[in-house]
Motif scaffolding. Structure first.
Motif, PDB file in Angstrom:
ATOM      1  N   LEU A 169       0.826  -1.206   0.000  1.00 38.21           N
ATOM      2  CA  LEU A 169       0.000   0.000   0.000  1.00 38.21           C
ATOM      3  C   LEU A 169       0.865   1.263   0.000  1.00 38.21           C
ATOM      4  O   LEU A 169       0.565   2.235  -0.711  1.00 38.21           O
ATOM      5  CB  LEU A 169      -0.930   0.003   1.214  1.00 38.21           C
ATOM      6  N   LEU A 170       1.937   1.253   0.800  1.00 32.62           N
ATOM      7  CA  LEU A 170       2.830   2.409   0.843  1.00 32.62           C
ATOM      8  C   LEU A 170       3.506   2.633  -0.509  1.00 32.62           C
ATOM      9  O   LEU A 170       3.594   3.769  -0.995  1.00 32.62           O
ATOM     10  CB  LEU A 170       3.885   2.216   1.927  1.00 32.62           C
ATOM     11  N   PHE A 209       5.730  10.931   1.413  1.00 25.73           N
ATOM     12  CA  PHE A 209       4.316  11.277   1.514  1.00 25.73           C
ATOM     13  C   PHE A 209       4.120  12.726   1.967  1.00 25.73           C
ATOM     14  O   PHE A 209       3.191  13.405   1.526  1.00 25.73           O
ATOM     15  CB  PHE A 209       3.606  10.329   2.478  1.00 25.73           C
ATOM     16  N   THR A 256       3.112   3.214  10.300  1.00 31.17           N
ATOM     17  CA  THR A 256       1.912   3.929   9.862  1.00 31.17           C
ATOM     18  C   THR A 256       1.712   5.215  10.646  1.00 31.17           C
ATOM     19  O   THR A 256       1.434   6.281  10.070  1.00 31.17           O
ATOM     20  CB  THR A 256       0.674   3.034  10.023  1.00 31.17           C
ATOM     21  N   LEU A 280       1.781   6.528  -7.021  1.00 36.88           N
ATOM     22  CA  LEU A 280       0.684   7.356  -7.515  1.00 36.88           C
ATOM     23  C   LEU A 280       0.887   8.822  -7.132  1.00 36.88           C
ATOM     24  O   LEU A 280       0.620   9.726  -7.931  1.00 36.88           O
ATOM     25  CB  LEU A 280      -0.648   6.844  -6.961  1.00 36.88           C
ATOM     26  N   GLY A 281       1.361   9.045  -5.910  1.00 35.22           N
ATOM     27  CA  GLY A 281       1.594  10.412  -5.469  1.00 35.22           C
ATOM     28  C   GLY A 281       2.676  11.096  -6.279  1.00 35.22           C
ATOM     29  O   GLY A 281       2.558  12.274  -6.641  1.00 35.22           O
ATOM     30  N   GLY A 330       0.997   3.988  -2.941  1.00 33.58           N
ATOM     31  CA  GLY A 330       0.710   5.381  -2.622  1.00 33.58           C
ATOM     32  C   GLY A 330       1.820   6.311  -3.057  1.00 33.58           C
ATOM     33  O   GLY A 330       1.576   7.392  -3.614  1.00 33.58           O
TER      34      GLY A 330
END
Length: 325
Positions: A30-31, A241, A131, A37-38, A34
């Motif tokens: 998931l990271l 992120f 997280t 995509l980011g 993310g």
């Protein structure tokens, strides 16, 4: 934005067995999704703004700067402090815009480093701690951008000046072998975990002022007894992120010189890959001492400028201020 040699740490990890916390594989996927995509979304946003303002051609000096600083960043020197010093010496960017220009310009290269560290080390970290720290630093980065964009020039100069002196201190401690050695844990007890998460929120805010999160994070996790190698995926994912969250705001609200932002980004990407996949390790002690001298000088000059400059002489034109759309 590594401080000691992350790649050397990864090499050492390859020869060491860790207990793998359950659930980390899903979190890691998931990271990584993310981050990917980011990064794509941020690059599209930067290019859209650059084309709209006629600044889609990267500056050559920024390309070279991004390439050099991120090559050594990946090997453990760090990129924030040398870049700020160069911005200041060359007057490439107004003082007020230096942190955000560098922060956004280095976000995609930081994501690339983050992907490397997460793949090699991410599954070995407590997923709750990973997280919590990532969410905290993202929130800090999101709220930090409008604060930095609206802060007076003198405050930005003072904060960046102090950041450079702190960076010089960490470089010196690393060269002298005085950085905390750390322990062997892959997680923290609840009280320390809460402190670490709160600290990461502050680190996220400070990123918008040009203060890198790697050196203070590594020192904090090491003092708390964590294996310092396992701090890298936390720091890398958080920085990536946080840069994405900050970039969304910068692209929409802050007028940066997108030629410099693109130059830093495009120049840095191949350097990260070369350093990570080919060079991997160098003797950097002498270079770190040179960086200590350079960033200390730049930090002192910025602090002198911040405290000696009368408020009524602070430029208020669009070129000096972070104008909000």
């Amino acid at each position: 934005m590594p401080f000691p040699s992350a790649l050397a740490a990864i090499d050492a990890t390859a020869r060491t067995d860790f207990a793998l916390p359950r659930g980390n594989a899903v979190l890691l996927i998931l990271l990584l999704l993310g981050l990917g995509l980011g990064a794509a979304g941020l690059f599209v946003g930067i290019m859209r703004e650059a084309i709209k303002t006629g600044q889609q051609v990267p500056k050559g000096e920024a390309l070279a700067l991004g390439a050099v600083t991120n090559f050594f960043d990946t090997l453990g020197i760090g990129s924030f402090a040398p870049t700020l010093a160069w911005f200041r010496f060359r007057k490439m960017v107004p003082d007020r815009l230096m942190p955000l220009t560098m922060f956004i310009g280095y976000t995609i290269p930081a994501i690339l480093q983050g992907v490397i560290f997460l793949i090699l080390l991410g599954v070995k970290v407590d997923p709750l701690l990973l997280t919590g720290c990532v969410v905290a630093i993202v929130l800090g980065g999101y709220f930090g951008v409008p604060i930095a964009a609206r802060s007076p020039v003198r405050l930005i100069q003072a904060v960046v000046g102090v950041a450079l002196l702190v960076a010089a201190l960490f470089y010196s401690l690393s060269n002298l072998g005085l950085m905390p050695p750390g322990g062997s844990a892959n997680t923290l007890p609840p009280t320390l975990a809460i402190i670490a998460i709160a600290a990461n929120f502050i680190f996220g805010v400070l990123l918008s002022f040009g203060i890198g999160n790697y050196a203070p994070s590594l020192a904090m996790f090491s003092l708390m007894g964590m294996d310092p190698r396992l701090a890298f995926p936390i720091m890398a994912a958080g920085a990536g992120f946080s840069g994405i969250a900050a970039g969304v705001q910068c692209v929409r609200k802050v007028r940066l010189d997108w030629r410099i932002v693109l130059g830093l980004t495009i120049g840095a990407i191949p350097s990260v890959l070369v350093a990570a996949l080919i060079v991997k390790q160098m003797d950097l002690v002498l270079l770190r001492w040179l960086v200590v001298v350079v960033v200390t000088y730049a930090g002192v000059v910025l602090l002198m400028t911040a405290f000696r400059r009368p408020p009524d002489l602070v430029p208020a034109d669009a070129g000096e201020a972070a104008v909000m759309h």
